[in-house]
Design an enzyme around this catalytic site. Structure first.
Site, PDB file in Angstrom:
ATOM      1  N   GLY A  12      10.501   1.184   6.590  1.00  0.00           N
ATOM      2  CA  GLY A  12       9.221   0.749   6.177  1.00  0.00           C
ATOM      3  C   GLY A  12       8.483   0.854   7.646  1.00  0.00           C
ATOM      4  O   GLY A  12       8.661  -0.132   8.523  1.00  0.00           O
ATOM      5  N   GLY A  14       5.178  -0.001   8.034  1.00  0.00           N
ATOM      6  CA  GLY A  14       4.017  -0.770   7.697  1.00  0.00           C
ATOM      7  C   GLY A  14       3.542  -1.541   9.037  1.00  0.00           C
ATOM      8  O   GLY A  14       4.298  -1.427  10.269  1.00  0.00           O
ATOM      9  N   PHE A  15       2.913  -2.754   9.090  1.00  0.00           N
ATOM     10  CA  PHE A  15       2.297  -3.508  10.092  1.00  0.00           C
ATOM     11  C   PHE A  15       3.744  -4.375  10.523  1.00  0.00           C
ATOM     12  O   PHE A  15       4.129  -4.328  11.786  1.00  0.00           O
ATOM     13  CB  PHE A  15       1.577  -4.570   9.589  1.00  0.00           C
ATOM     14  CG  PHE A  15       0.270  -4.085   9.350  1.00  0.00           C
ATOM     15  CD1 PHE A  15      -0.477  -3.753  10.175  1.00  0.00           C
ATOM     16  CD2 PHE A  15      -0.320  -3.884   7.846  1.00  0.00           C
ATOM     17  CE1 PHE A  15      -2.000  -3.634  10.037  1.00  0.00           C
ATOM     18  CE2 PHE A  15      -1.446  -3.491   7.787  1.00  0.00           C
ATOM     19  CZ  PHE A  15      -2.220  -3.003   8.794  1.00  0.00           C
ATOM     20  N   GLY A  16       4.799  -4.611   9.714  1.00  0.00           N
ATOM     21  CA  GLY A  16       6.004  -5.343  10.195  1.00  0.00           C
ATOM     22  C   GLY A  16       7.009  -4.508  10.873  1.00  0.00           C
ATOM     23  O   GLY A  16       7.374  -4.712  11.880  1.00  0.00           O
ATOM     24  N   VAL A  80      14.047   5.010   0.837  1.00  0.00           N
ATOM     25  CA  VAL A  80      15.334   4.238   0.716  1.00  0.00           C
ATOM     26  C   VAL A  80      15.648   3.852  -0.818  1.00  0.00           C
ATOM     27  O   VAL A  80      14.722   3.358  -1.418  1.00  0.00           O
ATOM     28  CB  VAL A  80      15.048   2.722   1.584  1.00  0.00           C
ATOM     29  CG1 VAL A  80      16.440   1.755   1.245  1.00  0.00           C
ATOM     30  CG2 VAL A  80      14.952   3.089   2.873  1.00  0.00           C
ATOM     31  N   GLU A 171     -14.163  -6.850  -2.150  1.00  0.00           N
ATOM     32  CA  GLU A 171     -14.681  -5.625  -1.335  1.00  0.00           C
ATOM     33  C   GLU A 171     -14.974  -4.440  -2.249  1.00  0.00           C
ATOM     34  O   GLU A 171     -16.116  -3.752  -1.792  1.00  0.00           O
ATOM     35  CB  GLU A 171     -13.685  -5.541  -0.137  1.00  0.00           C
ATOM     36  CG  GLU A 171     -13.528  -6.539   0.589  1.00  0.00           C
ATOM     37  CD  GLU A 171     -12.508  -6.435   1.610  1.00  0.00           C
ATOM     38  OE1 GLU A 171     -12.371  -7.308   2.711  1.00  0.00           O
ATOM     39  OE2 GLU A 171     -11.498  -5.638   1.564  1.00  0.00           O
ATOM     40  N   ASP A 300       5.493  -8.392   3.486  1.00  0.00           N
ATOM     41  CA  ASP A 300       5.336  -8.663   2.108  1.00  0.00           C
ATOM     42  C   ASP A 300       6.545  -8.651   1.310  1.00  0.00           C
ATOM     43  O   ASP A 300       6.392  -8.970   0.173  1.00  0.00           O
ATOM     44  CB  ASP A 300       4.334  -7.481   1.488  1.00  0.00           C
ATOM     45  CG  ASP A 300       2.769  -7.615   1.807  1.00  0.00           C
ATOM     46  OD1 ASP A 300       2.548  -8.567   2.448  1.00  0.00           O
ATOM     47  OD2 ASP A 300       1.966  -6.919   1.269  1.00  0.00           O
ATOM     48  N   ALA A 316      -1.439  -9.030   6.764  1.00  0.00           N
ATOM     49  CA  ALA A 316      -0.967  -8.187   7.927  1.00  0.00           C
ATOM     50  C   ALA A 316      -0.747  -8.942   9.187  1.00  0.00           C
ATOM     51  O   ALA A 316       0.506  -8.712   9.684  1.00  0.00           O
ATOM     52  CB  ALA A 316      -2.191  -7.212   8.367  1.00  0.00           C
TER      53      ALA A 316
HETATM   54  C1  LIG Z   1      -6.381  -2.751  -0.199  1.00  0.00           C
HETATM   55  C2  LIG Z   1      -5.526  -3.989   0.508  1.00  0.00           C
HETATM   56  C3  LIG Z   1      -6.431  -4.623   1.420  1.00  0.00           C
HETATM   57  C4  LIG Z   1      -5.860  -5.638   2.269  1.00  0.00           C
HETATM   58  N1  LIG Z   1      -6.483  -6.023   3.210  1.00  0.00           N
HETATM   59  C5  LIG Z   1      -6.095  -7.099   4.120  1.00  0.00           C
HETATM   60  C6  LIG Z   1      -6.821  -7.725   5.101  1.00  0.00           C
HETATM   61  O1  LIG Z   1      -8.087  -7.514   4.913  1.00  0.00           O
HETATM   62  N2  LIG Z   1      -6.299  -8.453   5.910  1.00  0.00           N
HETATM   63  C7  LIG Z   1      -4.880  -8.704   5.856  1.00  0.00           C
HETATM   64  O2  LIG Z   1      -4.519  -9.485   6.723  1.00  0.00           O
HETATM   65  N3  LIG Z   1      -4.066  -8.338   4.943  1.00  0.00           N
HETATM   66  C8  LIG Z   1      -4.604  -7.241   3.998  1.00  0.00           C
HETATM   67  N4  LIG Z   1      -3.905  -6.696   3.213  1.00  0.00           N
HETATM   68  C9  LIG Z   1      -2.501  -6.774   3.065  1.00  0.00           C
HETATM   69  C10 LIG Z   1      -1.639  -6.395   4.139  1.00  0.00           C
HETATM   70  O3  LIG Z   1      -1.939  -4.914   4.032  1.00  0.00           O
HETATM   71  C11 LIG Z   1      -0.169  -6.488   3.865  1.00  0.00           C
HETATM   72  O4  LIG Z   1       0.172  -7.798   3.944  1.00  0.00           O
HETATM   73  C12 LIG Z   1       0.494  -5.784   5.040  1.00  0.00           C
HETATM   74  O5  LIG Z   1       0.251  -4.576   4.917  1.00  0.00           O
HETATM   75  C13 LIG Z   1       2.037  -6.110   4.679  1.00  0.00           C
HETATM   76  O6  LIG Z   1       2.753  -5.259   5.749  1.00  0.00           O
HETATM   77  P1  LIG Z   1       4.344  -4.928   5.508  1.00  0.00           P
HETATM   78  O7  LIG Z   1       4.727  -4.379   6.801  1.00  0.00           O
HETATM   79  O8  LIG Z   1       5.012  -6.003   5.125  1.00  0.00           O
HETATM   80  O9  LIG Z   1       4.070  -3.702   4.485  1.00  0.00           O
HETATM   81  P2  LIG Z   1       3.420  -2.614   4.486  1.00  0.00           P
HETATM   82  O10 LIG Z   1       2.315  -2.442   5.580  1.00  0.00           O
HETATM   83  O11 LIG Z   1       2.860  -2.398   3.120  1.00  0.00           O
HETATM   84  O12 LIG Z   1       4.322  -1.308   4.981  1.00  0.00           O
HETATM   85  C14 LIG Z   1       5.359  -0.929   3.894  1.00  0.00           C
HETATM   86  C15 LIG Z   1       5.801   0.475   4.534  1.00  0.00           C
HETATM   87  O13 LIG Z   1       7.256   0.605   3.698  1.00  0.00           O
HETATM   88  C16 LIG Z   1       7.174   1.966   3.149  1.00  0.00           C
HETATM   89  N5  LIG Z   1       8.021   2.071   1.879  1.00  0.00           N
HETATM   90  C17 LIG Z   1       7.777   1.461   0.835  1.00  0.00           C
HETATM   91  N6  LIG Z   1       9.034   1.641   0.070  1.00  0.00           N
HETATM   92  C18 LIG Z   1       9.927   2.610   0.991  1.00  0.00           C
HETATM   93  C19 LIG Z   1      10.973   3.103   0.367  1.00  0.00           C
HETATM   94  N7  LIG Z   1      11.725   2.728  -0.568  1.00  0.00           N
HETATM   95  N8  LIG Z   1      11.560   3.970   1.352  1.00  0.00           N
HETATM   96  C20 LIG Z   1      10.995   3.996   2.833  1.00  0.00           C
HETATM   97  N9  LIG Z   1       9.800   3.486   2.853  1.00  0.00           N
HETATM   98  C21 LIG Z   1       9.101   2.548   2.001  1.00  0.00           C
HETATM   99  C22 LIG Z   1       5.535   2.268   2.876  1.00  0.00           C
HETATM  100  O14 LIG Z   1       5.188   3.649   2.716  1.00  0.00           O
HETATM  101  C23 LIG Z   1       4.725   1.645   3.969  1.00  0.00           C
HETATM  102  O15 LIG Z   1       4.509   2.309   5.121  1.00  0.00           O
HETATM  103  C24 LIG Z   1      -4.267  -5.854   2.215  1.00  0.00           C
HETATM  104  C25 LIG Z   1      -3.463  -5.045   1.306  1.00  0.00           C
HETATM  105  C26 LIG Z   1      -4.074  -4.026   0.402  1.00  0.00           C
HETATM  106  C27 LIG Z   1      -3.233  -3.231  -0.391  1.00  0.00           C
END
Ligand SMILES: Cc1cc2nc3c(=O)[nH]c(=O)nc-3n(C[C@H](O)[C@H](O)[C@H](O)COP(=O)(O)OP(=O)(O)OC[C@H]3O[C@@H](n4cnc5c(N)ncnc54)[C@H](O)[C@@H]3O)c2cc1C
Length: 421
Positions: A12, A14-16, A80, A171, A300, A316
């Protein structure tokens, strides 16, 4: 033979996941970042893609580009599917990856509370594809309303329902109202887009449950001023391509958007680990999975808590802080200086916007609303965009849209069968 470096697999980007990989940049490790998408998506601004203010490339960046200068990082695009914890192998749809340390940062998905069959009728907003699909549906609804000969059908097409009045729902509702009442106001001849009905449905007692009552009150008044109907304590009991069923009645609608609930990625199932009701992996104080000091879950996909047991929010900054912590923890262990310092989340504040010069900001005891809040919200969001180029583009686009009331990304492309009822 050169000595093999420990292998760290990060699932993943994403942010983390990105923060975890960056924190390992100088460590003697081989980092493999595996993501099912080729891009990192800045989810907080996705609603602006869904409502035609920004283009997809303004809020998403190729993961490969982000890590182009990090020599110890390899980026793979694969999904994955599972983890063999005994043999320390990650199974993907393409290849198997051996690991010494595994970081699961695969985020969350929409939850339809056991009704996945609603997903086509009521798409949620999580990925770029979701945003462009919602944008297409909103724009097609106006086009079809312009063509409609039946008044009832025209009204249905001009009804937009958003389910869930958290930050994303609010929003979206604010932005759709601006599309209808400002951007498209004079573009049609047979319909008046300003007559569009926008309904925000919330099962709980009030909008923005994560914000204090005072700010939620401001949001509610602003939504009303934008002509948005808010229905609290109202449950959705069904969604189809022609509207939503409620516990008391039905609303015929041309567009339904789901912003009501999330469920964690299946990481807990891959590991056979304990999880909470939202599917998030129960982690220890150092974010490792109990019984597996070499596996970490974050963002998340993790059920992490403050020392007093309150859950850490799924936002995030929390994911980024967890990623940084886990990356540093792994680096310290490899350097032979393991730390017993538990993860501590520092909450920096809450922000959300309701639209043009209207936002709510809570930073400690300080609360901002209105134009000041909106300015603060805009600066923070621009600052956190990954690429400098996009900071300029987004800032310029917002300034232009602010002056002209326009939205530049109004193209309808790739119409699919499920965009028509
Ligand atoms: C519409 C929306 C608006 C938001 N607004 C805000 C905001 O204003 N402020 C704020 O702080 N937070 C906001 N959030 C929440 C924030 O985006 C999440 O808390 C944050 O993205 C979590 O980070 P993460 O790294 O856990 O997961 P994510 O950033 O979701 O990243 C997960 C990654 O894992 C990848 N992935 C998933 N499953 C698999 C798999 N099986 N195999 C390989 N890769 C995979 C995905 O493609 C993605 O790139 C918002 C969320 C959404 C959906």
């Amino acid at each position: 033979m050169p000595a093999q470096h420990p292998k760290v697999v990060i699932a993943g980007a994403g942010f983390g996941g990105i923060e975890a990989a960056r924190a390992l940049a100088k460590a003697p490790v081989d980092v493999t970042i595996v993501d099912k998408q080729n891009h990192h998506c800045f989810q907080p601004l996705l609603y602006q893609v869904a409502t035609a203010a920004l283009s997809p490339a303004d809020v998403a960046w190729p993961i490969r580009r982000i890590f182009r200068r990090q020599a110890n990082a390899t980026v793979l695009m694969a999904t994955v599917r599972g983890v063999d914890t005994a043999r320390r192998i990650v199974h993907t749809d393409a290849i198997d990856l051996a690991y010494d340390y595994l970081v699961l940062a695969t985020g969350a998905a929409h939850s339809y509370f056991g009704h996945d069959e609603w997903a086509d009728a009521a798409p949620g907003l999580k990925r770029i594809e979701d945003a462009t699909r919602i944008r297409r549906r909103i724009l097609i609804a106006f086009e079809r309303a312009e063509l409609a000969t039946d008044e009832k059908e025209r009204k249905r097409l001009l009804t937009f329902v958003i389910v869930g009045a958290g930050a994303t729902g609010v929003e979206m509702a604010g932005a759709i109202s601006e599309v209808a009442r400002q951007t498209l106001a004079t573009d049609f001849r047979r319909i008046d887009p300003r007559t569009a009905r926008i309904v925000l449905i919330e099962a709980g007692p009030r909008v923005m449950p994560a914000f204090p009552e005072s700010l939620a009150g401001y949001v509610r008044r602003t939504l009303a001023a934008k002509g948005i109907e808010v229905m609290t304590q109202t449950r959705v009991t069904g969604c189809d391509m022609r509207g939503v069923d409620l516990d008391h009645g039905r609303i015929d609608a041309g567009t339904i958007i789901w912003a009501a609930g999330v469920v964690a990625s299946p990481a807990a199932q891959w590991l056979g680990a304990e999880h909470d009701r939202a599917g998030r992996v129960q982690v220890g104080p150092d974010l490792s999975v109990p019984g597996h000091p070499e596996i970490f879950a974050l963002g998340d996909t993790a059920a992490a808590a403050y020392p007093d047991g309150r859950p850490i929010p799924g936002i995030a900054p929390a994911a980024k802080q967890m990623g940084r912590y886990v990356g540093r923890l792994i680096a310290a262990r490899i350097a032979g200086t393991p730390s017993s310092r538990p993860f501590r989340y520092r909450h920096q504040g809450d922000l959300a916007t309701v639209g043009r010069h209207a936002a709510v900001v809570k930073l400690g005891r300080m609360e901002l609303t209105g134009f000041l809040g909106w300015l603060f919200w805009s600066v923070v969001h621009i600052f956190f965009l990954v690429e400098v180029r996009d900071r300029f583009i987004v800032a310029f686009t917002w300034a232009w849209d602010y002056i002209t009331f326009q939205r530049g990304a109004r193209l309808i492309t790739e119409v699919r069968r499920d965009d028509r009822d």
